[in-house]
Design an enzyme around this catalytic site. Structure first.
Site, PDB file in Angstrom:
ATOM      1  N   ALA A  61       0.845  -1.200   0.000  1.00  0.00           N
ATOM      2  CA  ALA A  61       0.000   0.000   0.000  1.00  0.00           C
ATOM      3  C   ALA A  61       0.875   1.242   0.000  1.00  0.00           C
ATOM      4  O   ALA A  61       2.017   1.231   0.457  1.00  0.00           O
ATOM      5  CB  ALA A  61      -0.907  -0.002   1.219  1.00  0.00           C
ATOM      6  N   PHE A  63       1.369   3.256  -2.881  1.00  0.00           N
ATOM      7  CA  PHE A  63       1.549   3.734  -4.255  1.00  0.00           C
ATOM      8  C   PHE A  63       0.214   4.143  -4.858  1.00  0.00           C
ATOM      9  O   PHE A  63       0.049   5.250  -5.363  1.00  0.00           O
ATOM     10  CB  PHE A  63       2.215   2.658  -5.119  1.00  0.00           C
ATOM     11  CG  PHE A  63       2.442   3.121  -6.543  1.00  0.00           C
ATOM     12  CD1 PHE A  63       3.581   3.833  -6.866  1.00  0.00           C
ATOM     13  CD2 PHE A  63       1.504   2.865  -7.533  1.00  0.00           C
ATOM     14  CE1 PHE A  63       3.785   4.291  -8.171  1.00  0.00           C
ATOM     15  CE2 PHE A  63       1.692   3.315  -8.834  1.00  0.00           C
ATOM     16  CZ  PHE A  63       2.841   4.032  -9.157  1.00  0.00           C
ATOM     17  N   ASN A 110       9.033   9.109   4.314  1.00  0.00           N
ATOM     18  CA  ASN A 110       7.783   9.796   4.013  1.00  0.00           C
ATOM     19  C   ASN A 110       7.087  10.202   5.306  1.00  0.00           C
ATOM     20  O   ASN A 110       7.199   9.534   6.328  1.00  0.00           O
ATOM     21  CB  ASN A 110       6.867   8.924   3.150  1.00  0.00           C
ATOM     22  CG  ASN A 110       5.900   8.077   3.968  1.00  0.00           C
ATOM     23  OD1 ASN A 110       4.851   8.552   4.413  1.00  0.00           O
ATOM     24  ND2 ASN A 110       6.274   6.807   4.193  1.00  0.00           N
ATOM     25  N   MET A 112       3.658  11.317   4.825  1.00  0.00           N
ATOM     26  CA  MET A 112       2.495  11.657   4.010  1.00  0.00           C
ATOM     27  C   MET A 112       1.275  11.972   4.859  1.00  0.00           C
ATOM     28  O   MET A 112       0.559  12.945   4.599  1.00  0.00           O
ATOM     29  CB  MET A 112       2.170  10.508   3.049  1.00  0.00           C
ATOM     30  CG  MET A 112       3.304  10.142   2.094  1.00  0.00           C
ATOM     31  SD  MET A 112       3.700  11.447   0.911  1.00  0.00           S
ATOM     32  CE  MET A 112       2.285  11.380  -0.164  1.00  0.00           C
ATOM     33  N   PHE A 114      -1.553   9.875   5.349  1.00  0.00           N
ATOM     34  CA  PHE A 114      -2.786   9.354   4.736  1.00  0.00           C
ATOM     35  C   PHE A 114      -3.497  10.384   3.858  1.00  0.00           C
ATOM     36  O   PHE A 114      -4.716  10.605   4.000  1.00  0.00           O
ATOM     37  CB  PHE A 114      -3.775   8.878   5.809  1.00  0.00           C
ATOM     38  CG  PHE A 114      -3.409   7.598   6.511  1.00  0.00           C
ATOM     39  CD1 PHE A 114      -2.405   6.764   6.054  1.00  0.00           C
ATOM     40  CD2 PHE A 114      -4.105   7.221   7.668  1.00  0.00           C
ATOM     41  CE1 PHE A 114      -2.083   5.582   6.715  1.00  0.00           C
ATOM     42  CE2 PHE A 114      -3.794   6.045   8.326  1.00  0.00           C
ATOM     43  CZ  PHE A 114      -2.790   5.225   7.858  1.00  0.00           C
ATOM     44  N   ASN A 138      -6.264  -1.574   1.925  1.00  0.00           N
ATOM     45  CA  ASN A 138      -5.677  -1.141   3.185  1.00  0.00           C
ATOM     46  C   ASN A 138      -6.468   0.062   3.702  1.00  0.00           C
ATOM     47  O   ASN A 138      -6.661   1.036   2.972  1.00  0.00           O
ATOM     48  CB  ASN A 138      -4.210  -0.765   2.928  1.00  0.00           C
ATOM     49  CG  ASN A 138      -3.442  -0.367   4.162  1.00  0.00           C
ATOM     50  OD1 ASN A 138      -3.843   0.523   4.880  1.00  0.00           O
ATOM     51  ND2 ASN A 138      -2.300  -0.998   4.359  1.00  0.00           N
ATOM     52  N   ASN A 169      -4.538  -0.889   8.911  1.00  0.00           N
ATOM     53  CA  ASN A 169      -3.214  -0.277   9.065  1.00  0.00           C
ATOM     54  C   ASN A 169      -3.189   0.514  10.371  1.00  0.00           C
ATOM     55  O   ASN A 169      -3.687   1.630  10.441  1.00  0.00           O
ATOM     56  CB  ASN A 169      -2.930   0.631   7.873  1.00  0.00           C
ATOM     57  CG  ASN A 169      -1.557   1.289   7.950  1.00  0.00           C
ATOM     58  OD1 ASN A 169      -0.815   1.085   8.902  1.00  0.00           O
ATOM     59  ND2 ASN A 169      -1.232   2.083   6.953  1.00  0.00           N
ATOM     60  N   ASN A 174       2.808   8.448  10.795  1.00  0.00           N
ATOM     61  CA  ASN A 174       2.575   9.823  10.368  1.00  0.00           C
ATOM     62  C   ASN A 174       1.201  10.377  10.720  1.00  0.00           C
ATOM     63  O   ASN A 174       0.875  11.495  10.359  1.00  0.00           O
ATOM     64  CB  ASN A 174       2.812   9.918   8.855  1.00  0.00           C
ATOM     65  CG  ASN A 174       4.230   9.532   8.484  1.00  0.00           C
ATOM     66  OD1 ASN A 174       5.178   9.998   9.094  1.00  0.00           O
ATOM     67  ND2 ASN A 174       4.368   8.655   7.493  1.00  0.00           N
ATOM     68  N   THR A 175       0.380   9.572  11.400  1.00  0.00           N
ATOM     69  CA  THR A 175      -0.874  10.055  11.972  1.00  0.00           C
ATOM     70  C   THR A 175      -0.721   9.980  13.483  1.00  0.00           C
ATOM     71  O   THR A 175      -0.583   8.886  14.030  1.00  0.00           O
ATOM     72  CB  THR A 175      -2.061   9.189  11.516  1.00  0.00           C
ATOM     73  OG1 THR A 175      -2.213   9.307  10.091  1.00  0.00           O
ATOM     74  CG2 THR A 175      -3.343   9.639  12.185  1.00  0.00           C
ATOM     75  N   LYS A 208      -1.647  -4.651   9.825  1.00  0.00           N
ATOM     76  CA  LYS A 208      -0.291  -4.233   9.458  1.00  0.00           C
ATOM     77  C   LYS A 208       0.370  -3.567  10.653  1.00  0.00           C
ATOM     78  O   LYS A 208      -0.142  -2.569  11.169  1.00  0.00           O
ATOM     79  CB  LYS A 208      -0.329  -3.269   8.267  1.00  0.00           C
ATOM     80  CG  LYS A 208       1.064  -2.901   7.728  1.00  0.00           C
ATOM     81  CD  LYS A 208       0.959  -2.179   6.404  1.00  0.00           C
ATOM     82  CE  LYS A 208       2.341  -1.912   5.823  1.00  0.00           C
ATOM     83  NZ  LYS A 208       2.261  -1.324   4.468  1.00  0.00           N
ATOM     84  N   ASN A 237       5.461  -1.960   8.573  1.00  0.00           N
ATOM     85  CA  ASN A 237       5.343  -0.638   7.978  1.00  0.00           C
ATOM     86  C   ASN A 237       6.719   0.044   7.978  1.00  0.00           C
ATOM     87  O   ASN A 237       7.735  -0.614   8.119  1.00  0.00           O
ATOM     88  CB  ASN A 237       4.319   0.177   8.776  1.00  0.00           C
ATOM     89  CG  ASN A 237       3.542   1.154   7.928  1.00  0.00           C
ATOM     90  OD1 ASN A 237       4.110   1.855   7.103  1.00  0.00           O
ATOM     91  ND2 ASN A 237       2.229   1.201   8.118  1.00  0.00           N
TER      92      ASN A 237
END
Length: 348
Positions: A61, A63, A110, A112, A114, A138, A169, A174-175, A208, A237
């Site tokens: 997950a 991409f 990264n 990102m 989400f 995911n 996940n 990053n959250t 995950k 992850n």
């Protein structure tokens, strides 16, 4: 395909990492990227959750966050593709720049957060495509959600009819606070709620986890998964750790590290997860895979399936065929007739 990608890479490598990712998605949508129709060696075929896959190599997950190109990705030669992470509501994610190549280390960082178009966009695309191949979905939680377990339930119920397997996940770094869902009580509550919600339309459900999990964490996670009769675990992850071997000037960027520097750490956690799972459910090995030898190491450590992503940043679609060819050669060298025969070989 290799010659085509060499030309494309001269352009992509000069772009900001996230811009290059967007261009890659547009290229896949256009249908201009050549596929790989060459049959896989029979030794690579494997059956997981009652489904036959031509090979165990999948795209992780991250991409295809919005389910825009799953079929084009399958056409590149992957045995399976995982889309997402999908959140109930659209969200922008963290501010840019938030994706960084560590070229000297063959890694990526990264943060990102989400970003994505939300549940309805992903659902409509998945509903419109003919069911073929093996597609995982995911799911995650919105950053500002007050009931994150409810977010996983909402996504799972809406997307289960179009998924060959679902992934909760709970390990993105990053959250803020998301990894707290890996705790025994929180994880058991979340997974039980998702299981109950999809009981009428059951689909394999996996979780995950982070490669930063300690042995105590793994005791709790695997115990919960065994008690709930989960269908699998993805290990793992991205990592918040930074190996001292990193050379790139980007190594201090905030976020999760993936790619080659993660291989040793994630495979060690995979092995310890497999020792605790004792074959009760399949494991998916993810983190640092960039060669057939890497995929083979994951399989020998207990993985039934293997995922990659970051290595594609550096080698593109030709990498998929190379990994499969190298893996088949390693299986033959060691006298294994199939991938299934090699699963957990290092644990025996």
């Amino acid at each position: 395909m290799a010659a085509w990608y060499f030309l494309a890479d001269t352009i992509l490598s000069r772009l900001d990492a996230e811009t290059a990712h967007g261009l890659a998605l547009r290229t896949l949508k256009s249908g201009l990227l050549p596929g790989d129709g060459k049959p896989d060696p029979s030794s690579l075929s494997i059956t997981v959750w009652g489904r036959h896959l031509p090979n165990p190599i999948g795209l992780a997950a991250g991409f295809d966050k919005n389910a825009e190109v799953p079929d084009a990705l399958l056409g590149l030669g992957f045995g399976f593709v995982e889309i997402g992470s999908v959140t109930p509501r659209p969200q922008d994610g963290n501010p840019r720049p938030r994706l960084f190549r560590l070229a000297e280390d063959r890694g990526v960082i990264n943060r990102m957060g989400f970003p994505g178009q939300g549940l309805e966009a992903a659902r409509s695309r998945l509903a419109a495509r003919p069911r073929r191949g093996f597609i995982g979905v995911n799911v995650g939680a919105n950053k500002d959600s007050t009931d994150r377990a409810a977010d996983y339930v909402a996504c799972s119920v809406a997307l289960a009819p179009y998924a060959d397997y679902l992934v909760c996940n709970v390990s993105s770094p990053n959250t803020p606070g998301l990894r707290n869902l890996q705790g025994r009580t929180q994880l058991a509550d979340l997974l039980r709620r998702v299981q109950d919600a999809i009981a009428m339309k059951p689909v394999p459900l996996v979780v995950k986890i982070a490669p930063d999990a300690t042995d105590d964490d793994l005791d709790d996670i695997v115990s919960v998964c065994r008690d709930l009769r989960m269908d699998g675990i993805i290990v793992g992850n991205t990592t918040l750790s930074r190996p001292p071997s990193l050379r790139s000037g980007r190594r201090a960027e905030t976020g999760g590290l993936s790619g080659a520097p993660l291989m040793t750490l994630s495979t060690g956690v995979l092995r310890r997860t497999a020792q605790r799972a004792e074959g009760q459910f399949p494991l998916i090995g993810c983190g640092g895979v960039g060669s057939g030898a890497d995929a083979y190491a994951k399989i020998r450590a207990g993985a039934s399936l293997v995922q990659l992503y970051s290595a594609m940043v550096y080698e593109g679609p030709p990498l998929i065929r190379r990994i499969k060819s190298e893996l088949a050669a390693l299986l033959a060298r060691d006298g294994f007739a199939s991938v299934a025969d090699a699963i957990g070989a290092d644990l025996r």
